[in-house]
Motif scaffolding. Structure first.
Motif, PDB file in Angstrom:
ATOM      1  N   MET A   1       0.825  -1.205   0.000  1.00 18.89           N
ATOM      2  CA  MET A   1       0.000   0.000   0.000  1.00 18.89           C
ATOM      3  C   MET A   1       0.856   1.251   0.000  1.00 18.89           C
ATOM      4  O   MET A   1       2.026   1.231   0.380  1.00 18.89           O
ATOM      5  N   SER A   2       0.217   2.343  -0.375  1.00 17.40           N
ATOM      6  CA  SER A   2       0.850   3.657  -0.271  1.00 17.40           C
ATOM      7  C   SER A   2       0.523   4.251   1.099  1.00 17.40           C
ATOM      8  O   SER A   2      -0.311   3.719   1.832  1.00 17.40           O
TER       9      SER A   2
ATOM     10  N   HIS B   1       7.939   3.281  -6.924  1.00 17.91           N
ATOM     11  CA  HIS B   1       7.273   4.454  -7.469  1.00 17.91           C
ATOM     12  C   HIS B   1       6.286   3.999  -8.537  1.00 17.91           C
ATOM     13  O   HIS B   1       6.645   3.276  -9.446  1.00 17.91           O
ATOM     14  N   VAL B   2       5.038   4.427  -8.413  1.00 19.73           N
ATOM     15  CA  VAL B   2       4.011   4.027  -9.376  1.00 19.73           C
ATOM     16  C   VAL B   2       3.419   5.263 -10.043  1.00 19.73           C
ATOM     17  O   VAL B   2       2.828   6.115  -9.373  1.00 19.73           O
TER      18      VAL B   2
ATOM     19  N   ARG C   1      -4.084  11.287 -11.841  1.00 25.23           N
ATOM     20  CA  ARG C   1      -3.960  11.510 -10.412  1.00 25.23           C
ATOM     21  C   ARG C   1      -2.501  11.395 -10.009  1.00 25.23           C
ATOM     22  O   ARG C   1      -1.690  10.853 -10.754  1.00 25.23           O
ATOM     23  N   PRO C   2      -2.197  11.941  -8.849  1.00 26.64           N
ATOM     24  CA  PRO C   2      -0.782  12.008  -8.469  1.00 26.64           C
ATOM     25  C   PRO C   2      -0.119  10.636  -8.449  1.00 26.64           C
ATOM     26  O   PRO C   2      -0.765   9.633  -8.129  1.00 26.64           O
ATOM     27  N   ASP C   3       1.158  10.633  -8.765  1.00 34.94           N
ATOM     28  CA  ASP C   3       1.921   9.392  -8.628  1.00 34.94           C
ATOM     29  C   ASP C   3       1.920   8.974  -7.168  1.00 34.94           C
ATOM     30  O   ASP C   3       1.678   9.764  -6.286  1.00 34.94           O
ATOM     31  N   LYS C   4       2.191   7.701  -6.951  1.00 33.58           N
ATOM     32  CA  LYS C   4       2.287   7.280  -5.558  1.00 33.58           C
ATOM     33  C   LYS C   4       3.472   6.358  -5.331  1.00 33.58           C
ATOM     34  O   LYS C   4       4.059   5.841  -6.278  1.00 33.58           O
TER      35      LYS C   4
END
Lengths: 201, 201
Positions: free
Chosen positions: A24-25, A66-67, A72-75
């Motif tokens: 998870m982020s 890094h995804v 939407r913002p990278d996470k």
DNA sequence: TCAGCCATGTAATGGGTTACATGATTGA
DNA sequence: TCAATCATGTAACCCATTACATGGCTGA
């Protein structure tokens, strides 16, 4: 040796534990915590989650990936490393039992109730009764949902935890009812006269 | 206006509350906390008590009196001022109800139980069972003692608080027993084979 | 003689919160 | 158009704990 996982705070293990379900982020973790361990442990501030993830990464207990995302913002998605998994297991069954210290603001206020009016205590207790009754219903819903989702693999632990919550909610409800009864009794018997008077001095 | 008593931490009120029973020194407060609010709230470190007393004094909520003693160190005895008494009352019945968030280390470990062996969870739960059973007996002793000391004045609040503790101790005991039963059941049914194996990955 | 009680504090550290900062996208 | 969601972080603050420091008296 290398990274001694022993002296990490509880919070670290809470995060490791959540990551044991799935990578998870930080953002995900906050959501997840709110609707799981938040019910029986606590839900960390998001700033703390991010700080915690940095620490765990530095300790080699999680990996960061890094995804990139569209629209939407990278996470950054975090996953347990083998040593992270090990640290978690070691914490659960390797560290000593310690008593749960439970901190009840309500009980504290009731304990000092002689310095206030019984009416306001009753009001507080009634609010608690309502709040805990609602919580109980919620937990019972979760219990049914958990049972319905198949008697499978790891739902057992979730189920046991939910039932713990149910036991404690019931205890809180029963206590509140008893306490309200007793306080109302006291109001009835020694009523009239100076109401909110405190005796000492 | 002058000293806004609103934004003090809970601890301040805990100390004010204890001083509402009788004037005490920092040392006394520590002892008192250990055997009263320590059971359902928490017991502060002594260093914090002394710090807290300085703060309360500066805020005009307590007075300090130097007491000389023979054969033992002098002490500073603190007593509530009228505004201290007021602040306490205001905190009890003037501030809003807020839910008790209870933080159970044991439930956290159980929740992540899929990452450990059932045996160790059972062991933890048994320790909890024992510990809480003992606590229950202790609380029931206190209850009887409280009843015996006369149905007087302010013992009611102590009694209600003790009974709260009893309710929660029973809840913990019942939960532990249930959980142990279920985990042992699981061991019996799916026993044999790889024992401490974690499935995922 | 030596542990333990009485009594009060300082210093260092750390856990955790709130407030602040940024910025694109989506749905009402 | 405006709030909410997604997403990550910095800075300031403070509550609280542990370890350290001091020192006389008491009872086993």
């Amino acid at each position: 040796m290398a990274t001694q996982t022993t002296d990490l705070p509880q919070t670290s293990f809470a995060v490791l534990g959540m990551l044991s379900f799935q990578p998870m982020s930080g953002y995900d973790l906050k959501q997840f915590a709110d609707r799981s361990i938040g019910h029986f442990y606590w839900s960390p501030a998001k700033s703390q989650i991010y700080a915690e993830l940095r620490r765990l990464k530095k300790a080699g207990l999680v990996t960061e990936q890094h995804v990139e995302q569209e629209n939407r913002p990278d996470k950054r998605v975090y996953a347990l490393t083998p040593s992270g998994r090990e640290a978690l297991a070691e914490w659960i069954d390797g560290s000593d039992y310690e008593k749960d210290v439970f901190k009840s603001n309500l009980m504290l206020r009731v304990f000092f109730g002689a310095s206030a009016s019984p009416e306001s205590l009753i009001s507080l207790l009634k609010q608690n009764l309502e709040s805990e009754t609602e919580k109980l219903a919620q937990l019972e819903g979760m219990e049914q949902q958990c049972i319905a989702s198949g008697p499978g693999h790891d739902t057992l632990f979730t189920l046991i935890t939910i039932r713990g919550g149910i036991h404690f909610a019931r205890a809180s409800i029963n206590w509140s009812q008893d306490a309200i009864k007793e306080l109302e009794e006291r109001l009835r018997t020694q009523a009239v006269g100076a109401p909110a008077q405190r005796s000492s001095r």
